[in-house]
Motif scaffolding. Sequence first.
Motif, PDB file in Angstrom:
ATOM      1  N   LEU A 176       0.257  -1.162   0.018  1.00 55.24           N
ATOM      2  CA  LEU A 176       0.140  -0.036   0.289  1.00 55.24           C
ATOM      3  C   LEU A 176       0.959   1.337   0.119  1.00 55.24           C
ATOM      4  O   LEU A 176       0.502   2.484  -1.026  1.00 55.24           O
ATOM      5  CB  LEU A 176      -0.969   0.121   1.257  1.00 55.24           C
ATOM      6  N   LEU A 177       1.910   1.215   0.820  1.00 56.76           N
ATOM      7  CA  LEU A 177       2.499   2.381   0.770  1.00 56.76           C
ATOM      8  C   LEU A 177       3.431   2.494  -0.600  1.00 56.76           C
ATOM      9  O   LEU A 177       3.351   3.828  -0.953  1.00 56.76           O
ATOM     10  CB  LEU A 177       4.104   2.336   1.867  1.00 56.76           C
TER      11      LEU A 177
ATOM     12  N   VAL B  68       1.087   3.998  -2.716  1.00 55.26           N
ATOM     13  CA  VAL B  68      -0.166   5.549  -2.629  1.00 55.26           C
ATOM     14  C   VAL B  68       1.452   6.708  -2.644  1.00 55.26           C
ATOM     15  O   VAL B  68       2.089   7.379  -3.447  1.00 55.26           O
ATOM     16  CB  VAL B  68       0.276   5.514  -1.185  1.00 55.26           C
ATOM     17  N   VAL B  69       2.567   5.680  -3.038  1.00 51.40           N
ATOM     18  CA  VAL B  69       4.218   7.330  -2.613  1.00 51.40           C
ATOM     19  C   VAL B  69       4.363   6.977  -3.919  1.00 51.40           C
ATOM     20  O   VAL B  69       4.525   8.288  -4.418  1.00 51.40           O
ATOM     21  CB  VAL B  69       5.211   6.471  -1.867  1.00 51.40           C
TER      22      VAL B  69
END
Lengths: 290, 284
Positions: free
Chosen positions: A269-270, A273-274
């Motif tokens: 997820l990180l 998103v980044v």
Amino acid sequence: MFNSNTLSPQRNDFFLLWTLRSLSLIGGALSLLILLFIVFESSSVIQEIGGLSFFTDASWYPKEGLFNLVPMLAASLLAAFGAALLAAPLGILVGVFCNFYAPQSLAWFYRRCIDLLAGIPSVVYGFWGLVFLVPWIGSLRPPGASLISGIIILTIMILPTMAMTADAIFRTTSKSQLKSASALGFSKWSIIYKIVFPAARKNLFAGFILQIGRALGETMAILMVCGNVVQLPKSFFDPVRTLTANMALEMAYATGQHRSALFVSGLLLLILVVGLVFIADFFEQDLRYD
Amino acid sequence: MIKSAQSKVEYLVTYIVWGLSILLLLSMIFLIYKMVGPGFSTIRWDYFLSEPLNSGRSGGISSILISTLLIVGVCLFVAIPIGLGTAIWLTEFTTSQSFLGQNIRRSLDILAGVPSIVFGLFGNALFCRYLGLGFSIISGGLTLACMVLPILIRSIEVGIRSIPSEHRFSASALGLSTFSQLYHLILPLAVPGIVVGLVLGIGRAVAETAALVFTSGYVDRMPSSISDSGRSLSVHIYDLSMNVPGGESNAYKSVFVILILLFFLNTLTMFLADRLLARKVMNE
């Protein structure tokens, strides 16, 4: 006002500088620290079963060591894209209305409402969804808690920020261009359509990408309305479980490999998103709005 | 001929834009009304003063409010010094070309985009596990501190940047040390920005749920210390609506409380940002 010892004590300045510098280092190191911790926590399960299993395992049965993230990843992406696709035209509409059509007082009131909606916590949207939206969708086609409920809730949640972004972008459209266009006898709509939209295209797209990122990371609201069944949805009315909902539901009691697998989904997820933030940065032109 | 076709389009678009926008506005007002209404009509003062009973189905939210207050308190206690220090250093002691400054800024931008659930995972791993704080108010507060830091820093930076550089030149000409310059000049003038940052940060902290569920925990009794587990108002709403059958009417009341609180904070921020910040810069 200043007594004698406030004047140039060089030693103080030295300490001050280093205190400030170390505080900023703490602040700046946080995002690295977060990445390190998430990677470190997820490394144990990746080493044991390999990274590919997260995409090829039979299903998500953490107790039996099966950790297929694909259904949840698909649910997250579908919900986020769906919501962003719905919210973008509505947000642009609000931006156009507040900047070019509404009288000033109405525009002020509109912006105030948008502001208010933007500040409502996601758990409250989730509660509203649970009490109104889910029963309503359920009356159309059971069970109600479904992908479509998630998309609608996310749309309502990201609409305010999308509208604020569009509003800020349209407000910065060059005034002289607008004036020359109306001097040339362009009508209002052709000014908007032929001048404002093309000028704003890239920034609007950047805003759209950022909203997808926000929608992907949203947890509480979507957890409360999506039904949380781990499956690849066959229709919009099937219940799904997103990556974020999965973490929130299972983190409290997960241990060992299971816990580590949840950190893997956090890492995924990180990265998503980044990555989206960087893509948005790439498209965004010299315009700053907060 | 062409002209009339064009003006037809013009009329049509105007009607559509007005119609849709008003419809959207009305549905937003309806939405807010639906969220606030039921809680407003049933809430009584003793809801604030009594502890939750029967998993929150009856009773009030006194312990929840105390826990929320403590969590936000811990968060600010940690975030303010770091945020203030970072903002001052970034604005007053770095140029835009500085390597360290640029990278800290980029890192903060990334931090602002990190989803709250990931903060929760991180807080759970670092504070609850490695530092051995367990599910506690202090773990929750520290996790929130990481989360509000980017917002806090950004607002303080805006506040400090709005101070005209002439002030700094005069201070330097008077022979003031950097420390006295900061203490006597920059900080007092930056107060509005700091306050806006604080109010925004508090709003974000109060609204947060996902990062708290597995850092500060679920326990709804009165916390005895900050190393006790405590349930924040937002987690209370979540728990009442998802895990407690029959908790709906009390969930409505909590929703009412949290929305009023956030509305108050939101209005305060707007007021401060508009008035104080603008007046400060104009008067100087």
